[in-house]
Design an enzyme around this catalytic site. Sequence first.
Site, PDB file in Angstrom:
ATOM      1  N   GLY A 188       0.814  -1.224   0.000  1.00 34.42           N
ATOM      2  CA  GLY A 188       0.000   0.000   0.000  1.00 34.42           C
ATOM      3  C   GLY A 188       0.841   1.264   0.000  1.00 34.42           C
ATOM      4  N   ARG A 189       1.855   1.296   0.866  1.00 36.11           N
ATOM      5  CA  ARG A 189       2.641   2.535   1.005  1.00 36.11           C
ATOM      6  C   ARG A 189       3.663   2.712  -0.112  1.00 36.11           C
ATOM      7  NH1 ARG A 189       3.298  -1.224   4.786  1.00 36.11           N
ATOM      8  NH2 ARG A 189       5.329  -2.145   5.190  1.00 36.11           N
ATOM      9  N   HIS A 215       7.046  28.365  13.860  1.00 37.07           N
ATOM     10  CA  HIS A 215       6.261  29.106  14.853  1.00 37.07           C
ATOM     11  C   HIS A 215       5.494  28.146  15.740  1.00 37.07           C
ATOM     12  CE1 HIS A 215       7.413  32.815  12.902  1.00 37.07           C
ATOM     13  NE2 HIS A 215       7.373  32.085  11.792  1.00 37.07           N
ATOM     14  N   LYS A 273      -7.242  -3.912  14.655  1.00 36.88           N
ATOM     15  CA  LYS A 273      -8.390  -4.072  13.733  1.00 36.88           C
ATOM     16  C   LYS A 273      -9.323  -5.159  14.255  1.00 36.88           C
ATOM     17  CE  LYS A 273      -6.042  -2.987   9.386  1.00 36.88           C
ATOM     18  NZ  LYS A 273      -5.577  -3.525   8.130  1.00 36.88           N
TER      19      LYS A 273
HETATM   20  O1  F6P Z   1      -3.926  -1.261   8.077  1.00 34.56           O
HETATM   21  C1  F6P Z   1      -2.804  -0.838   7.396  1.00 34.56           C
HETATM   22  C2  F6P Z   1      -3.036  -0.923   5.937  1.00 34.56           C
HETATM   23  O2  F6P Z   1      -3.093  -2.243   5.529  1.00 34.56           O
HETATM   24  C3  F6P Z   1      -1.965  -0.171   5.154  1.00 34.56           C
HETATM   25  O3  F6P Z   1      -0.801  -0.896   5.002  1.00 34.56           O
HETATM   26  C4  F6P Z   1      -2.682   0.115   3.904  1.00 34.56           C
HETATM   27  O4  F6P Z   1      -2.034   1.089   3.140  1.00 34.56           O
HETATM   28  C5  F6P Z   1      -4.024   0.546   4.436  1.00 34.56           C
HETATM   29  O5  F6P Z   1      -4.235  -0.293   5.549  1.00 34.56           O
HETATM   30  C6  F6P Z   1      -5.164   0.465   3.484  1.00 34.56           C
HETATM   31  O6  F6P Z   1      -5.366  -0.831   3.027  1.00 34.56           O
HETATM   32  P1  F6P Z   1      -6.279  -1.111   1.773  1.00 34.56           P
HETATM   33  O7  F6P Z   1      -5.673  -0.436   0.607  1.00 34.56           O
HETATM   34  O8  F6P Z   1      -6.336  -2.599   1.642  1.00 34.56           O
HETATM   35  O9  F6P Z   1      -7.662  -0.545   2.060  1.00 34.56           O
END
Ligand code: F6P
Length: 522
Positions: free
Chosen positions: A259-260, A376, A487
């Site tokens: 994802g990242r 600031h 989660k």
């Molecule tokens: O919970 C973390 C995570 O899995 C991240 O690594 C990811 O970017 C985000 O949640 C969103 O996940 P998804 O794209 O599956 O909705």
Amino acid sequence: MTIYKDPRSAPAWELLTQHADELAAVTLSELLAAADRFDNFSAEFEGLYVDFSRCRATARTLELLTELAGQLELEQHINDLFGGATVNVSENRAALHTSLRAQEEIPREVGAEQEHFLAFADAVRSGRHTGFGGAAIRRVVNIGIGGSDLGPRMLVAALGGQSGAGPDVEFVAGIDGTELSNALEGANPAATLFIVCSKTFSTLETRLNADSARAWLLQSLPADAVATNFAAVSANVDAPIEFGIAQDSCFRIWDWVGGRYSLWSAVGLAAAIRIGSEAFRELLAGGASMDRHFRTSEPGHNIPCLLALLGIWNRNFLGMEHHVVLPYDQRLEKLPAYLQQLFMESEGKAVRQDLAPVDYQTGAALWGGAGSSAQHSYAQWLHQGTAFAHTDFIATVNGADSSPPEAVLQSLANVLAQAEALAHGHSDAALPFKAHPGNRSSLVILLRELNPHNLGLLVALYEHVVFVQSMIWGINPFDQWGVELGKLGARQIAATLTAGEGAPGSDLPPLGKQILKWRGPA
Ligand code: F6P
């Protein structure tokens, strides 16, 4: 197959520990007094300039760090990454985000998907793809969180103001509905395109917001509007279709894109709609250039390696706790939040890939914000606080088209003034509260200008910094098991809570009372 080792077993680690002791009494001011300091501690690549002369390091430090990288087989790790080896061991996957920007070497299926989402982006911009009843799309709402939000959000803020910008783009991540309601303020349903962006298509926040968006749309339009006014980006190819999204508006990402690390993929769709496919391709080309530089440059001239190793030096040998990122170009205001996920979700690990627990430091806390405002606010803490923070200053030499030259000049003067004050400090024996200890590490990254290519260089640079650091520590930068427990807990707890109206005039509604009294599952 690469072996992940305890980095302290590398002979250079012990030498670096001794070297840190030897350097303890040497100040940054003394290091900066050398006439050739800047020449020896700066690097340039395609319009990206890095000045690391204000890091508390010498030529010997760089030499030992390079030895450390060699002893820990960094080159092999880099080959594994680009070669598609299973570098994400806990999920049994490769991490091939670099192939998304590989241009002529892009895998055929990946290239086809790229053409698909970029053509869609241009069709939305030009009015060829319309909303319900043929309405031109005026507003795009990206619904996603984490890597499905922070990347495109950062890109739109950074590049979305350039000439020829497409429809307005809003971002919705938060679970409580506030962002969605703000994003829909004054929106015409038929002219609004929702992009449900989720690798898994199962993330709670995104699913809730997508359901609310669909309900909002269908308040004024018939059910068919889901097909015309929604698009999806996901690795879970069936779920968007079940949601009602038209096949042709579904864009695929792959399980080997974390994802990242995904802004280069169709996750960047909202940004591509705003900036256009041509600019998006320039971004990809910038990332690809940095990849080539990273793969082919010697460690001593390799900018991602140098910055990563200096980060290791700061963290493991000098005790850095905070990595602060301060962009002095307001368009990069969202970069620190983007980098925060990139670094902290990747480097927040305490177990090595060989399953051994680590008992040395891994990733520091990364945070920051627009530099002008920081001055600031928390710059006081950077200058006189007691924690060890290293700062990355990021600025653009030419500024935005809308920035008056005087404003750009003032902005750059402030970057330099901050970096110098952190390095040299200021003594005031009479008024100790005015004294600045100095000797505080920073680096300056200058972009000639902020354009898609240079932003691609910058983002790929930081990605590779994370990779190198993780390989030195032996950890997996591509998984994030640490987010799962919370989660699961939320799902279980939500099932035990009951919403309800409070008695009129009661100070705390019943739901609040349940939260305060909650002590575990019944
Ligand atoms: O919970 C973390 C995570 O899995 C991240 O690594 C990811 O970017 C985000 O949640 C969103 O996940 P998804 O794209 O599956 O909705």
